[in-house]
Write a protein that holds these residues in place. Structure first.
Motif, mmCIF file in Angstrom:
data_model
loop_
_atom_site.group_PDB
_atom_site.id
_atom_site.type_symbol
_atom_site.label_atom_id
_atom_site.label_comp_id
_atom_site.label_asym_id
_atom_site.label_seq_id
_atom_site.Cartn_x
_atom_site.Cartn_y
_atom_site.Cartn_z
ATOM 1 N N ASN A 196 -3.239 5.904 0.186
ATOM 2 C CA ASN A 196 -4.019 5.284 -0.901
ATOM 3 C C ASN A 196 -5.054 4.281 -0.403
ATOM 4 O O ASN A 196 -6.018 4.004 -1.095
ATOM 5 C CB ASN A 196 -3.080 4.628 -1.925
ATOM 6 C CG ASN A 196 -2.340 3.452 -1.349
ATOM 7 O OD1 ASN A 196 -2.048 3.402 -0.158
ATOM 8 N ND2 ASN A 196 -2.032 2.486 -2.195
ATOM 9 N N PHE A 197 -4.844 3.726 0.772
ATOM 10 C CA PHE A 197 -5.894 2.933 1.426
ATOM 11 C C PHE A 197 -6.049 3.514 2.832
ATOM 12 O O PHE A 197 -5.587 2.938 3.815
ATOM 13 C CB PHE A 197 -5.555 1.436 1.426
ATOM 14 C CG PHE A 197 -5.998 0.765 0.165
ATOM 15 C CD1 PHE A 197 -7.213 0.091 0.097
ATOM 16 C CD2 PHE A 197 -5.237 0.858 -0.991
ATOM 17 C CE1 PHE A 197 -7.652 -0.492 -1.084
ATOM 18 C CE2 PHE A 197 -5.659 0.284 -2.182
ATOM 19 C CZ PHE A 197 -6.870 -0.391 -2.228
ATOM 20 N N VAL A 212 -6.390 -0.317 5.255
ATOM 21 C CA VAL A 212 -5.132 -0.884 5.748
ATOM 22 C C VAL A 212 -5.037 -0.761 7.283
ATOM 23 O O VAL A 212 -4.489 -1.634 7.946
ATOM 24 C CB VAL A 212 -3.914 -0.279 5.004
ATOM 25 C CG1 VAL A 212 -2.612 -0.659 5.688
ATOM 26 C CG2 VAL A 212 -3.903 -0.770 3.560
ATOM 27 N N THR A 267 3.023 0.828 6.186
ATOM 28 C CA THR A 267 2.722 0.733 4.759
ATOM 29 C C THR A 267 3.183 2.027 4.115
ATOM 30 O O THR A 267 2.891 3.108 4.631
ATOM 31 C CB THR A 267 1.198 0.591 4.549
ATOM 32 O OG1 THR A 267 0.756 -0.524 5.295
ATOM 33 C CG2 THR A 267 0.858 0.374 3.078
ATOM 34 N N THR A 318 -0.642 -2.543 -5.513
ATOM 35 C CA THR A 318 -0.822 -3.708 -6.378
ATOM 36 C C THR A 318 -1.072 -3.333 -7.847
ATOM 37 O O THR A 318 -1.349 -4.210 -8.672
ATOM 38 C CB THR A 318 -2.016 -4.534 -5.887
ATOM 39 O OG1 THR A 318 -3.123 -3.643 -5.713
ATOM 40 C CG2 THR A 318 -1.734 -5.259 -4.593
ATOM 41 N N SER A 332 -4.220 -6.453 -8.902
ATOM 42 C CA SER A 332 -4.782 -5.718 -7.763
ATOM 43 C C SER A 332 -6.086 -6.349 -7.308
ATOM 44 O O SER A 332 -6.603 -7.267 -7.937
ATOM 45 C CB SER A 332 -5.017 -4.259 -8.152
ATOM 46 O OG SER A 332 -5.970 -4.200 -9.181
ATOM 47 N N ALA A 382 -6.905 -7.808 -4.215
ATOM 48 C CA ALA A 382 -6.834 -9.073 -3.467
ATOM 49 C C ALA A 382 -7.941 -9.153 -2.413
ATOM 50 O O ALA A 382 -8.394 -8.130 -1.898
ATOM 51 C CB ALA A 382 -5.474 -9.173 -2.781
ATOM 52 N N PHE A 389 -1.521 -10.911 2.868
ATOM 53 C CA PHE A 389 -1.198 -9.886 1.877
ATOM 54 C C PHE A 389 0.187 -9.311 2.140
ATOM 55 O O PHE A 389 0.474 -8.842 3.238
ATOM 56 C CB PHE A 389 -2.229 -8.753 1.938
ATOM 57 C CG PHE A 389 -2.009 -7.697 0.893
ATOM 58 C CD1 PHE A 389 -2.682 -7.750 -0.315
ATOM 59 C CD2 PHE A 389 -1.100 -6.682 1.101
ATOM 60 C CE1 PHE A 389 -2.455 -6.789 -1.292
ATOM 61 C CE2 PHE A 389 -0.859 -5.720 0.129
ATOM 62 C CZ PHE A 389 -1.542 -5.769 -1.065
HETATM 63 C C1 UN1 Z 1 -2.342 -1.111 -1.115
HETATM 64 O O1 UN1 Z 1 -2.362 -0.575 -2.217
HETATM 65 O O2 UN1 Z 1 -1.594 -0.649 -0.201
HETATM 66 O O3 UN1 Z 1 -5.147 -5.907 -3.376
HETATM 67 C C2 UN1 Z 1 -3.194 -2.243 -0.711
HETATM 68 C C3 UN1 Z 1 -5.529 -4.723 -3.416
HETATM 69 C C4 UN1 Z 1 -6.164 -4.128 -2.204
HETATM 70 C C5 UN1 Z 1 -5.126 -3.678 -1.236
HETATM 71 C C6 UN1 Z 1 -4.089 -2.775 -1.791
HETATM 72 N N1 UN1 Z 1 -7.032 -5.113 -1.590
HETATM 73 O O4 UN1 Z 1 -5.405 -4.041 -4.430
#
Ligand code: UN1
Length: 507
Positions: free
Chosen positions: A163-164, A168, A241, A299, A455, A457, A463
């Motif tokens: 998803n990232f 990430v 992750t 998130t 979400s 961030a 994090f």
């Molecule tokens: C994730 O979904 O694994 O805060 C990370 C957020 C993004 C990162 C999400 N900057 O939604």
């Protein structure tokens, strides 16, 4: 495949049947062929030849050798390579952003956002390369100096989710690089092309500078690459992750060999909306957090708690807003929700909605599967009377459970009553309510926001989350410490040898 898709892949150097392993050169891999699909069309986007255990071994050996050299570079010198990597990503931002959209179905603006997040991480890490501060402390022994220093840790294993698919990696890689570590990346099998494109960009920067091959790649199955990496003592740190079951396995295997793991696992994020909230702001925050990225962020907002006084109005606004969100081709202008990653994700969403209904929930809107190629669904809102068991689970899809409450204390209790603890928020204009939510007895999550969704961030903060989310912290603040080893040094510059704690031992 359209001409545009072909052009994007070509501009990033991604060819068909591309090698899935990089150790400074692209290895002639001979493992299974992995096809990656475009989740918007179901068509094959490309294919990769995965690494066999022997090819994985080559990658690790190269990583160990790269670490031996890289750790001798100065930290600001390492920062300069990361600065150039940030610039190279700026050059490829549009193409890489589009590849993210093509391979995992994010809308283009979010694809670009991912690459921006990588660039931001590079910039932050360049600064960090001059700020890997250790403390000095006063020794209790006369004419002694005491301090702590932070040293490179070793090759780092980086496991990322679909998803990232690029950001990430950057959270880990930019920081690990300035800390003096080499790394091996095992990306999600859903996003191999993104990892190849990024590794190619990094390869050019390393080669132009005669730097060791610190950014290595091993695409492979769990059995042939994932597990061997996790149990491999040559990786003092595994940063992973993904789902809670995956993290549970990684965490325990790494712990058995006394390694360190940095886990960023599932979230089950909640927002508390008080009667005194600005409802226009709340609606915007809730819709992006719940439906954005098709509910596929760790998130993502999954549980919404509404105080009784505004509950009816908010529900009405939500059932108006959700159906108006445009679902469709992520590269088409105006689309806000792309597809889910695969058919299993669609099935899981359908199953969760059915379970919620069996447990006493009411589907207020959405939850349909669109009758067209690709894995498209409409975001769902479910009215959930308190303590529906399904609301304790993370379903990686756009389902929002809505529950009413009377007092803030009751809302916090409901909010914290799940196994996960990643992100949280309160919408209120009352200072006391906000501070209660942020207090020791408030939200138990790693992230707690006021008048902002769960979400999106920024990278400057650390994090990660608590409980089953795994406890790891990545990206900004002092997260870099996870990628280094700490050493406490005491230097006696006197002529006597006093012992600590007043111990006498005269011979
Ligand atoms: C994730 O979904 O694994 O805060 C990370 C957020 C993004 C990162 C999400 N900057 O939604």
């Amino acid at each position: 495949m359209t001409d545009t898709t072909r052009d994007i892949l070509a501009s990033l150097g991604v060819t068909t049947d591309h090698s899935g392993a990089f150790d400074g050169t692209w290895i002639q891999t001979s493992g299974q062929r992995l096809e990656t699909l475009n989740p918007s069309t179901g068509e094959v986007l490309g294919s990769v030849v995965m690494a066999t255990p022997a090819e994985y071994e080559r990658v690790v050996k190269s990583s160990v050798a790269a670490f031996d050299e890289w750790r001798t570079w100065t930290a600001p010198g390492r920062g300069e390579i990361v600065r150039q990597l940030g610039d190279a990503l700026r050059e490829h931002k549009e193409a890489l952003g589009k590849l993210v959209s093509l391979e995992v179905g994010k809308i283009y603006s979010e694809g670009l956002g991912e690459v921006q997040e990588m660039i931001d991480m590079a910039d932050l890490a360049v600064g960090m390369s001059r700020q890997l501060y250790g403390k000095t402390m006063h020794s209790e022994r006369p004419q002694h100096r005491m301090y702590e220093q932070w040293m490179p840790l070793g090759p780092v294993g980086i496991i990322t989710a679909f998803n990232f698919p690029v950001a990430v990696w950057a959270w880990n890689a930019m920081v690990a690089a300035v800390c003096g570590d080499s790394m091996v990346w095992k990306p999600s099998p859903e996003a191999p092309l993104c990892s190849i494109a990024v590794t190619r960009i990094a390869q050019r920067v390393l080669e132009a500078n005669g730097a060791p091959a610190i950014f290595n790649l091993a695409i492979g199955t769990v059995e042939e690459v994932g597990e061997p990496m996790v149990v491999d003592s040559r990786f003092p740190l595994i940063s992973a992750t993904g789902s809670v079951p995956m993290g549970r396995r990684v965490g325990s295997l790494v712990a058995q060999r006394m390694g360190r793991s940095l886990l960023e696992l599932g979230g089950n994020n909640g927002i508390v909306v008080m009667d005194d909230a600005d409802l226009d702001l709340t609606l915007r925050g809730v819709v992006f957090a719940a439906a954005g990225t098709a509910g596929q962020r760790c998130t993502t907002l999954r549980r919404l708690f509404l105080q009784k006084g505004i509950a009816a109005e908010m529900k009405q606004r939500l059932v108006q807003a959700f159906p108006s969100i445009k679902v469709g081709d992520p590269l088409e202008e105006g689309t806000l929700i792309g597809p889910l990653i695969n058919q299993t994700a669609v099935d899981n969403m359908q199953q969760a909605i059915a379970t919620a209904q069996e447990q006493g929930g009411t589907l207020l809107c959405g939850g349909e599967v669109l009758d067209r190629p690709g894995n498209f669904v409409t975001p769902a809102v479910i009215d959930a009377p308190q303590k529906l068991p399904i609301t304790c689970e993370e379903t990686f899809a756009p389902i929002l459970y809505v529950t009413e409450f009377e007092t803030l204390e009751e809302a916090i209790e409901l909010h914290n009553a799940v196994p996960q603890g990643l992100s949280s928020a309160i919408f209120t204009l009352n200072l006391r309510h906000a501070e209660v939510f942020l207090s020791n007895t408030g939200s138990d999550c790693g992230i707690a926001n006021v008048n902002i969704g769960t979400s999106g961030a920024e990278i400057g903060g650390a994090f990660g989350g608590e409980k089953e989310t795994g406890g790891g912290r990545e990206a900004g603040s002092d997260s870099w410490k996870a990628y280094m080893r700490r050493q406490t040094c005491t230097i006696n510059w006197g002529t006597d040898l006093p012992l600590a704690q007043g111990v006498e031992f005269d011979v």
